[in-house]
Design a protein around this motif. Structure first.
Motif, mmCIF file in Angstrom:
data_model
loop_
_atom_site.group_PDB
_atom_site.id
_atom_site.type_symbol
_atom_site.label_atom_id
_atom_site.label_comp_id
_atom_site.label_asym_id
_atom_site.label_seq_id
_atom_site.Cartn_x
_atom_site.Cartn_y
_atom_site.Cartn_z
ATOM 1 N N LYS A 184 46.519 48.641 54.097
ATOM 2 C CA LYS A 184 45.982 47.346 53.718
ATOM 3 C C LYS A 184 46.082 47.238 52.206
ATOM 4 N N ALA A 185 46.600 46.108 51.710
ATOM 5 C CA ALA A 185 46.832 45.957 50.273
ATOM 6 C C ALA A 185 46.092 44.728 49.756
ATOM 7 N N THR A 186 45.402 44.913 48.623
ATOM 8 C CA THR A 186 44.677 43.810 48.001
ATOM 9 C C THR A 186 45.066 43.719 46.535
ATOM 10 N N PHE A 187 45.564 42.553 46.133
ATOM 11 C CA PHE A 187 45.961 42.301 44.754
ATOM 12 C C PHE A 187 44.839 41.506 44.083
ATOM 13 N N SER A 188 44.369 41.972 42.921
ATOM 14 C CA SER A 188 43.292 41.269 42.229
ATOM 15 C C SER A 188 43.540 41.276 40.734
ATOM 16 N N PHE A 189 42.895 40.368 40.039
ATOM 17 C CA PHE A 189 42.963 40.302 38.586
ATOM 18 C C PHE A 189 41.816 39.434 38.090
ATOM 19 N N TRP A 190 41.523 39.569 36.814
ATOM 20 C CA TRP A 190 40.509 38.730 36.166
ATOM 21 C C TRP A 190 41.229 37.694 35.309
ATOM 22 N N LEU A 191 40.790 36.437 35.426
ATOM 23 C CA LEU A 191 41.465 35.325 34.759
ATOM 24 C C LEU A 191 40.463 34.498 33.956
ATOM 25 N N HIS A 192 40.838 34.196 32.730
ATOM 26 C CA HIS A 192 40.078 33.246 31.908
ATOM 27 C C HIS A 192 41.032 32.129 31.490
ATOM 28 N N VAL A 193 40.641 30.886 31.737
ATOM 29 C CA VAL A 193 41.443 29.721 31.351
ATOM 30 C C VAL A 193 40.697 28.975 30.251
ATOM 31 N N ASP A 194 41.351 28.801 29.117
ATOM 32 C CA ASP A 194 40.773 28.105 27.968
ATOM 33 C C ASP A 194 41.738 26.978 27.595
#
Length: 809
Positions: free
Chosen positions: A725-735
């Motif tokens: 099972k594969a999970t792709f994640s990241f943290w994103l900030h939009v300015d």
């Protein structure tokens, strides 16, 4: 050099002050019955805005207020059973709808209940002004002091600093004497905070009108969705438009003339004395959009424009009046408010009338909102709250989401999700029994149910008031999608009547039944690209586009075969219960079903099967699972008359003996090496400057932010082990320095070129938000995850990415 980051701000209109001078003697001087042990609190009668607003003072004792006291329905278990039966093929009740008198007699409050409430209100000095015909609402008015006495709660003036708005509200839950607790469900009108807003995003006051149409006209949207192939024009069908503003009949006539449309004159129905047509306000474009789209789809349908005061009481009274009048078979709603900012007791009161609509065979289509999965973005709860829109979240409404439609002439070409289409999970309503199928999860109601074109980039030509004079505007928003589906329901109801069959009625049970059948691919355009803030599109149902957009003629045929006839075959599929398996171990499962008609042969199909499995036409599921997964499988059986039945169950596949060693596959996942490798990036993306902070550590990937036309990309290729099972994640900030709700600058996230999500300047917010996607389908393969940011020629938008991960287990 990139410009300094700018906080995104929104200009909020200051609403009129609705309380008089606070220096007058306040209602708090009146005796409060709150302390009496014989009183019972009415839950959910305090607006959530009180919690984050500043109390200024009690309302003046003499200030006049108007309230709507909502009465409880009776025999609610029997009502729920009837509503299920009347929309379930094969039952004795199927398609046999009630009249308003029958509904009130069986399920409405009694005359004695109404009399008891009237007597109590009069004893408190209040004047009862009206009782709804369905006996569900008693309207009364009096002074703030009398309201305080009657409901045991102080009325005060508050200031909401975020919205720069003064409003009045009750400080605590309303109470009633214990002997009324079994009769009264809520009191509305104790606050004027909640205001319904339109669900279109055009700005006619700032956009100059055009002399000629620009955007989709009827021939394009009717042709794209095969609405022109249904074979009807709405003759003999009445549609209610649910409005809090007015329209100019001359504008509607101009639209008709432009497109050669003729039909019955649009008529206004006033609720609580409201009639805006002599001087329409800011919502004029909404009303005219609704009317013109319904006219473009079903030109001969009769339109009744119900106009009510924009308040809790106005909405409650409008709902009660429409169902009591019982003039229409379709209601189109393009106004709403986010659930967290709306008093729950008021939603319950409106929803009770929606239950009556379902019992009477009235279809309701509601816009799902234009702020994506963060429906409170433009209200006090704000963009950090996942929320959906009411009334679309009502289980008795068909919530309509939004897409971007591309056409070739007047034919369908392709479709993707509109990035700010409303959708998500209700916190007010439980998931109804009919809401099943691939992609449907959880225990709460999810929206939308269906969708159609709504992106302003593929908008509709609408004739309405501009900044100084009427003209042609291009409108988008789910406000356009809801009346399109309402017009379709009018076409269907005419077709059903000609075939001697029942009207569509509550649409969702029938739409979900068809979507879970073998007819799905021929009756809906399944939209599988794009996303809103929190939910990507998926095969089958998703919380951006629902089941998709209509193939109108095929859908009408399927509805006539399975959803409009009070008699017919009943197909039942036996549920095999929860299934478990392991990667690499063969499966053999035989499904079985029955048919109420003799001599029928059942043909089986399935959605949501684990990778490696398939189903035969005789209902046998075989194969060897190739990847670990957990999901919902729906098996549908169809007989030779096209009658269908389905069942859903959970199937979990584990890693098996081959196993999967838990690991994080991405290299330099937090960019802390200070260089790109093993990422492939455009120049200058990996950055440790102070202008944009990292989520953790010092380094991050800062994409775009130049304020000029620019494209940045970040990508990495890894191999996902088989059986994982594969999970792709990241943290994103939009300015961003952009303003408004138009997506100018976009970040697209893909896996092997398939879009997982799209974000834009509209998603700007303070701080980082974690995003996560299931990539288990790539088990045993190489997969390239890529971020691609495209910025236009003005006003910067920065997409900051940090702490990525591709975890396998």
């Amino acid at each position: 050099m990139r410009p300094r980051s700018l906080a995104l701000t929104a200009a909020l209109a200051v609403l009129p002050l609705t309380v008089v001078s606070l220096g007058v003697t306040a209602a708090s001087a009146a005796p409060s019955p709150n302390a009496s042990a014989s009183r019972v609190a009415l839950p959910n009668t305090v607006t959530p805005a009180v919690a984050h607003s500043q109390k200024k003072a009690g309302l003046p004792a003499a200030q006049q207020l108007s309230v709507a006291v909502s009465l409880k329905l009776r025999n609610t278990e029997a009502l729920d059973a009837f509503l299920k039966a009347v929309s379930t093929r094969g039952t004795a009740e199927f398609g046999h709808y009630l009249t308003p008198a029958q509904f009130t007699e069986r399920f409405g409050p009694t005359q004695a209940d109404v009399a008891q409430v009237r007597t109590y209100l009069a004893a408190q000095g209040l004047t009862v002004s009206s009782v709804s015909d369905n006996r569900q609402v008693v309207n009364a008015h009096g002074t703030a002091a009398q309201i305080t006495k009657a409901f045991g709660t102080q009325e005060s003036a508050y200031f909401d600093a975020q919205k720069n708005r003064t409003f009045f509200a009750n400080d605590s839950a309303a109470t009633v004497p214990a002997e009324l607790a079994g009769v009264v469900s809520g009191v509305s009108g104790l606050t004027d905070y909640t205001v319904r807003t339109t669900r279109n995003i055009a700005k006619p006051n700032t956009a100059a009108p055009h002399a000629t149409p620009s955007g989709f006209g009827p021939s394009q949207y009717d042709g794209a969705y095969n609405l022109n192939k249904v074979g009807t024009d709405g003759t003999g069908v009445k549609v209610a438009l649910w409005e809090f503003d007015g329209y100019k009949s001359t504008n509607l006539k101009t639209y008709d003339t432009q497109y050669g449309l003729t039909g019955p004159t649009v008529t206004t129905v006033s609720v609580d004395g409201a009639s805006y047509d002599s001087a329409p306000g800011q919502g004029q474009g909404e009303v005219e959009l609704d009317s013109e789209i319904v006219r473009g789809v079903a030109p001969k349908a009769t339109q009744l424009v119900y106009e009510a005061p924009n308040s809790d009481q106005g909405e409650i009274d409008m709902a009660a009046k429409i169902v009591a009048d019982n003039q229409v078979s379709v209601i189109s709603i393009s106004w709403g408010s986010c659930e967290p900012d709306t008093t729950a007791a008021s939603m319950t009161a409106v929803n009770n009338s929606f239950k009556q609509a379902a019992a009477q065979g009235i279809s309701i289509f509601s816009a799902s909102g234009d702020d994506g999965s963060r429906d409170c973005t433009r209200s006090t709860s704000g963009a950090n709250v996942k929320a959906v829109d009411f009334p679309a979240s009502s289980p008795y409404n068909t919530g309509v989401g939004g897409t971007n439609l591309k056409v070739s002439g007047t034919s369908y070409s392709s479709e993707s999700a509109w990035s700010t289409a409303g959708g998500g999970v209700s916190t007010q309503f439980a998931k109804p029994s009919w809401q099943t199928g691939t992609g449907v999860t959880g225990t709460m109601r999810t929206v939308p149910d269906v969708s159609s074109n709504a992106d302003p980039q593929s908008g509709f030509a609408i004739y309405t008031q501009g900044s100084s004079a009427p003209g042609w505007q291009v409108y988008g928003g789910t406000s356009a999608a809801a009346p399109l589906w309402s017009g379709y329901a009018a076409l269907y109801n005419q077709k059903a009547a000609a075939a001697g069959k029942a009207v569509l009625g509550e649409a969702n049970p029938k739409l979900y039944s068809i979507a879970n059948s073998a007819s799905y691919s021929s009756t809906f355009h399944d939209v599988t690209s794009g996303s809103n803030q929190d939910f990507p599109t998926k095969t089958g149902y998703d919380q951006v586009t629902g089941w998709g957009t209509p193939v109108a003629d095929s859908l009408a045929t399927a509805l006539l075969n399975s959803g409009g006839n009070p008699t017919g075959n009943t197909v039942t599929v036996t549920n095999p219960g929860t299934q478990n398996g392991t990667v690499g171990t063969a499966v053999s499962l035989q499904l079985s079903g029955t048919d109420s008609a003799s001599g029928q042969t059942l043909t089986y199909s399935a959605t949501g099967l684990p990778a490696g499995l398939s189903i035969s036409s005789t209902g046998k599921i075989t194969g060897t699972p190739s990847a670990a997964s957990t999901g919902t499988v729906t098996v549908t059986a169809t007989d030779t008359t096209n009658a269908t039945g389905s069942t859903s169950f959970t199937w979990t596949v584990t890693g098996g003996s081959t196993g999967c060693t838990p690991a994080q596959l991405l290299g330099n996942a937090g960019f802390e090496t200070g260089s790109a490798a093993p990422w492939t990036t455009t120049s200058g993306v990996v950055d440790n400057s102070a202008s944009q902070a990292a989520h953790s550590g010092s380094w991050k990937a800062w994409m775009n932010g130049y304020g000029s036309a620019h494209t940045d990309s970040v990508s990495q290729t890894v191999t996902v082990p088989a059986g994982c099972k594969a999970t792709f994640s990241f943290w994103l900030h939009v300015d961003t320095a952009e303003t408004g709700t138009t997506a100018y600058d976009k970040l697209t996230v893909t896996a092997n070129g398939t879009a997982l999500a799209t974000y834009s300047n509209v998603n700007a917010a303070t701080g980082f938000v974690q995003k996560s996607f299931d990539l288990s389908a790539y088990a045993g393969q190489s997969v390239t995850v890529k971020f691609n940011g495209v910025e236009d020629s003005s006003l910067q938008t920065s997409f900051v990415i940090d702490d990525t991960a591709l975890n396998v287990s």
